[in-house]
Design a protein around this motif. Structure first.
Motif, mmCIF file in Angstrom:
data_model
loop_
_atom_site.group_PDB
_atom_site.id
_atom_site.type_symbol
_atom_site.label_atom_id
_atom_site.label_comp_id
_atom_site.label_asym_id
_atom_site.label_seq_id
_atom_site.Cartn_x
_atom_site.Cartn_y
_atom_site.Cartn_z
ATOM 1 N N ILE A 1 0.865 -1.182 0.000
ATOM 2 C CA ILE A 1 0.000 0.000 0.000
ATOM 3 C C ILE A 1 0.900 1.230 0.000
ATOM 4 C CG2 ILE A 1 -1.746 1.304 1.263
ATOM 5 C CD1 ILE A 1 -2.778 -1.321 2.384
ATOM 6 N N ALA A 2 0.854 1.982 -1.080
ATOM 7 C CA ALA A 2 1.743 3.134 -1.245
ATOM 8 C C ALA A 2 1.050 4.425 -0.832
ATOM 9 C CB ALA A 2 2.195 3.236 -2.700
ATOM 10 N N GLU A 3 1.855 5.431 -0.532
ATOM 11 C CA GLU A 3 1.298 6.744 -0.234
ATOM 12 C C GLU A 3 0.758 7.353 -1.526
ATOM 13 O OE1 GLU A 3 3.765 10.074 0.582
ATOM 14 O OE2 GLU A 3 5.460 9.289 -0.544
ATOM 15 N N PRO A 4 -0.141 8.347 -1.416
ATOM 16 C CA PRO A 4 -0.638 9.010 -2.624
ATOM 17 C C PRO A 4 0.507 9.697 -3.367
ATOM 18 C CG PRO A 4 -2.040 9.520 -0.735
ATOM 19 C CD PRO A 4 -0.809 8.847 -0.189
ATOM 20 N N VAL A 5 0.685 9.375 -4.633
ATOM 21 C CA VAL A 5 1.741 9.999 -5.428
ATOM 22 C C VAL A 5 1.401 9.893 -6.908
ATOM 23 C CG1 VAL A 5 3.084 7.862 -5.427
ATOM 24 C CG2 VAL A 5 4.223 10.016 -5.940
ATOM 25 N N ILE A 6 1.638 10.968 -7.636
ATOM 26 C CA ILE A 6 1.451 10.998 -9.087
ATOM 27 C C ILE A 6 2.813 11.202 -9.724
ATOM 28 C CG2 ILE A 6 0.467 12.270 -11.032
ATOM 29 C CD1 ILE A 6 -1.932 12.934 -9.326
ATOM 30 N N PHE A 7 3.112 10.401 -10.742
ATOM 31 C CA PHE A 7 4.390 10.459 -11.439
ATOM 32 C C PHE A 7 4.207 10.960 -12.870
ATOM 33 C CE2 PHE A 7 4.947 7.017 -8.333
ATOM 34 C CZ PHE A 7 6.172 7.335 -7.758
ATOM 35 N N LEU A 8 5.195 11.701 -13.346
ATOM 36 C CA LEU A 8 5.283 12.097 -14.750
ATOM 37 C C LEU A 8 6.706 11.803 -15.199
ATOM 38 C CD1 LEU A 8 4.187 13.471 -17.314
ATOM 39 C CD2 LEU A 8 4.870 15.672 -16.332
ATOM 40 N N LEU A 9 6.859 10.923 -16.182
ATOM 41 C CA LEU A 9 8.185 10.532 -16.650
ATOM 42 C C LEU A 9 8.788 11.622 -17.534
ATOM 43 C CD1 LEU A 9 7.704 6.772 -17.625
ATOM 44 C CD2 LEU A 9 8.754 7.692 -15.567
ATOM 45 N N ARG A 10 9.933 12.102 -17.141
ATOM 46 C CA ARG A 10 10.620 13.108 -17.950
ATOM 47 C C ARG A 10 11.580 12.453 -18.943
ATOM 48 N NH1 ARG A 10 13.401 18.798 -16.014
ATOM 49 N NH2 ARG A 10 13.620 19.631 -18.120
ATOM 50 N N THR A 11 12.396 11.538 -18.472
ATOM 51 C CA THR A 11 13.297 10.777 -19.347
ATOM 52 C C THR A 11 13.347 9.336 -18.865
ATOM 53 O OG1 THR A 11 15.272 11.235 -17.996
ATOM 54 C CG2 THR A 11 14.756 12.797 -19.761
ATOM 55 N N GLY A 12 13.777 8.448 -19.760
ATOM 56 C CA GLY A 12 13.912 7.057 -19.378
ATOM 57 C C GLY A 12 12.641 6.259 -19.606
ATOM 58 N N ALA A 13 12.647 5.023 -19.108
ATOM 59 C CA ALA A 13 11.516 4.125 -19.311
ATOM 60 C C ALA A 13 11.309 3.234 -18.094
ATOM 61 C CB ALA A 13 11.756 3.255 -20.552
ATOM 62 N N VAL A 14 10.068 2.804 -17.918
ATOM 63 C CA VAL A 14 9.712 1.890 -16.830
ATOM 64 C C VAL A 14 8.809 0.792 -17.370
ATOM 65 C CG1 VAL A 14 9.881 3.683 -15.067
ATOM 66 C CG2 VAL A 14 7.670 3.204 -16.130
ATOM 67 N N GLU A 15 8.783 -0.314 -16.657
ATOM 68 C CA GLU A 15 7.863 -1.403 -16.971
ATOM 69 C C GLU A 15 6.916 -1.620 -15.804
ATOM 70 O OE1 GLU A 15 10.585 -4.230 -19.932
ATOM 71 O OE2 GLU A 15 10.077 -4.913 -17.899
#
Length: 217
Positions: free
Chosen positions: A67-81
């Protein structure tokens, strides 16, 4: 007094402008934020509430089963799976849920339980998983609690590029956003998540049914 060379100041200003443009282009609902700030309709650009961080290959931004804390991500560079374990029992978070601080052979150091948990989670790096999605520059995603929705994370988000730079806003930053802005973000993020769940279930029937996943070869 703080003295800044003209060239350094220009570089800082340019970097700030590029950051705002990136948000206006990629963050859901942000298309007009920059213009609104320039016209005095906003005191601050919402990008101010996001911090920039760089992660290394293999690091996890979110962990399945936690269970994670509330967080929004925006990728600037790189990649994720986005990955999901083949079998629930292979997920370290699932095992920790059953015996959170118990190990028959090697009793954990209860003075430092956090390190014990991190070590257990790292043991899951080489287990079989289902590749659910791949995201790169400009993509946005969030924890379930940021929507807000209860429950543990359905996926692990793992950095696959040598480095990955992201903008992120945790609960403290999200509280600073205007209600309409946050709702617009959430609507777009929920739509993406529903589409991801649907595609995964069609490709891997039973991916969200524990009694089926547990017997997946």
């Amino acid at each position: 007094f703080l003295l800044i060379k003209g060239g350094d100041y220009a570089s800082l200003v340019k970097a700030g402008i590029e950051r705002l443009k990136f948000f206006d282009k990629h963050m859901p609902g942000a298309k007009e934020w920059g213009n609104q700030v320039a016209c005095g309709e906003r005191d601050k650009h919402p990008a101010c509430w996001f911090r920039e961080q760089t992660f290394e290959q293999g690091e996890k931004l979110l962990v399945e089963g936690i269970i994670a804390e509330p967080v929004i991500f925006l990728l600037r560079t790189g990649a994720v799976e986005l990955r999901r374990t083949w079998r629930p029992r292979d997920n370290p978070a699932w095992r920790l849920g059953l015996t959170p601080l118990v190990s028959n052979k090697h009793p954990p150091n209860l003075q430092h339980p956090g390190e014990y948990v991190r070590k257990q989670l790292r043991t899951g790096d080489d287990i079989a998983y289902i590749l659910c999605d791949t995201m790169d520059e400009g993509a946005s995603f969030c924890s379930l609690s940021a929507l807000p929705m209860p429950g543990p994370e359905p996926f692990s988000v793992v950095v696959t590029s040598p480095t990955c730079t992201v903008f992120s806003a945790s609960s403290r930053g999200l509280r600073q956003l205007l209600a309409n802005d946050l709702q617009t973000m959430r609507t777009a993020l929920v739509t993406d998540m529903r589409s991801r769940f649907k595609d995964l279930e069609e490709k891997w029937p039973g991916a969200f049914q524990v009694h089926i996943r547990g017997f997946t070869p």
